[in-house]
Design an enzyme around this catalytic site. Structure first.
Site, PDB file in Angstrom:
ATOM      1  N   ARG A 153      12.073  -0.135  -5.591  1.00 40.10           N
ATOM      2  CA  ARG A 153      11.710   1.180  -5.072  1.00 40.10           C
ATOM      3  C   ARG A 153      11.896   1.173  -3.556  1.00 40.10           C
ATOM      4  NH1 ARG A 153       6.031   1.724  -8.457  1.00 40.10           N
ATOM      5  NH2 ARG A 153       6.969   2.201 -10.492  1.00 40.10           N
ATOM      6  N   ARG A 247       0.935   9.943  -4.890  1.00 36.37           N
ATOM      7  CA  ARG A 247       1.941   8.887  -4.703  1.00 36.37           C
ATOM      8  C   ARG A 247       3.354   9.458  -4.651  1.00 36.37           C
ATOM      9  NH1 ARG A 247       0.907   3.636  -8.412  1.00 36.37           N
ATOM     10  NH2 ARG A 247       2.010   4.973  -9.897  1.00 36.37           N
ATOM     11  N   ARG A 258       1.639   8.258 -17.456  1.00 34.25           N
ATOM     12  CA  ARG A 258       0.715   7.356 -16.762  1.00 34.25           C
ATOM     13  C   ARG A 258      -0.738   7.834 -16.886  1.00 34.25           C
ATOM     14  NH1 ARG A 258       2.767   3.332 -13.680  1.00 34.25           N
ATOM     15  NH2 ARG A 258       5.008   3.376 -13.248  1.00 34.25           N
TER      16      ARG A 258
END
Length: 308
Positions: A153, A247, A258
């Protein structure tokens, strides 16, 4: 008449088997009196002396006594000076001399065993932030870098955040039994290399493993009670969802997945040894609580002992 009484008395004494020693009997003595044997009298006299000595308040042990008769020889009495008037070294030596042995300088309690701390919890609770701050305050802590087959990432560093390896390489590590634990998470593999743990435990370092709930369950089966399992949560479900949104790293589909997974993962809280509530803006308190957990584990009489 007198002659006859003397003969009778002599005859009676010679035929009595209890009288083993020659004795003199007064034929004119009272018939209720008893003859005294000299040897028995001497034994009684010695016994009386010994009893009187033992009961006396002024009895002083005889250090020169024969050890075969009165037991092992006692060490001599050594006067111990008062710490108020004598130096520490002098009192110390006098105590050793009085006890008959030296004081050991070896540690009473050995150094605690290195710990394996497994940290887990739902996504978005701040596991990475807790671990990062924990490493800054404890130098003897090693964070094991996890291997993963997913792509990096933005901002992540290979070898620091993860060991980024291809899928084929990861499968090769599984085949060679180089991983303590591994799992397929959201379509990507994650695993813990064994060699890292062995190297740093040999140096006396505590080990921190960051895994998901599935990985924690696997490690519990492998390590059992030899590791410490810490569950980190947010203060509420609402706070958790807001953190995941902030986020901005997942698509809407991934975010929904999630959140659903987090609800399921919270049901495993009771499978852990400790729980730490990481409230928003109170990271320092969370880190201090994890430190307290580590210190408490190291102070246990029965230490955990992990063998990898």
């Amino acid at each position: 008449m007198l002659f006859r009484r003397i003969c009778f008395s002599l005859s009676k004494s010679y035929h009595n088997p209890l009288f083993l020693y020659p004795i003199s009997t007064n034929p004119f003595a009272n018939s209720q009196s008893y003859p005294i044997i000299p040897s028995n009298f001497e034994a009684l006299r010695l016994g009386f002396r010994r009893t009187a000595a033992l009961n006396s308040h002024t009895f002083v042990p005889d250090n020169t006594a024969d050890s075969t008769m009165d037991g092992p020889r006692r060490p001599p009495v050594v006067p111990i000076p008062s710490p108020d008037t004598s130096g520490r070294a002098e009192v110390f030596r006098a105590l050793e001399a009085s006890l008959g042995s030296t004081f050991s300088s070896q540690p009473i309690v050995p150094n605690p065993n290195p710990l394996i701390i497994v940290i887990s919890g739902p996504s978005g609770v701040g596991k990475d932030a807790v671990i990062k701050s924990l490493r800054e305050v404890r130098e003897d802590l090693h964070f094991v870098v996890t291997a993963t087959s997913r792509a990096k990432r933005p901002g992540e560093v290979d070898g620091k955040d993860y060991f980024f390896v291809g899928k084929e390489e990861f499968l090769s590590m599984i085949e060679k039994n180089e991983l303590l634990e591994y799992a397929l998470v959201y379509g990507d593999y994650k695993g813990i290399p064994k060699q890292q743990i062995r190297e740093f435990m040999a140096k006396g370092c505590d080990i921190v493993l960051r895994v998901d709930i599935q990985g924690a369950a696997t490690l519990r089966r492998i390590l059992r009670n030899s590791a410490v399992f810490v569950f980190i949560v947010a203060e509420s479900e609402e706070a958790l969802v807001k953190r995941l949104i902030d986020r901005k790293t997942e698509t809407i589909e991934a975010l929904l997945m999630r959140v659903s997974a987090a609800r399921e993962e919270l049901r495993h809280l009771k499978e852990f040894d400790y729980v730490v509530v990481n409230k928003e803006g109170e990271l320092e308190n969370s880190v201090q609580l994890v430190e307290a957990i580590i210190d408490a584990e190291k102070a246990k009489v029965h230490q955990r002992r992990a063998v990898i």
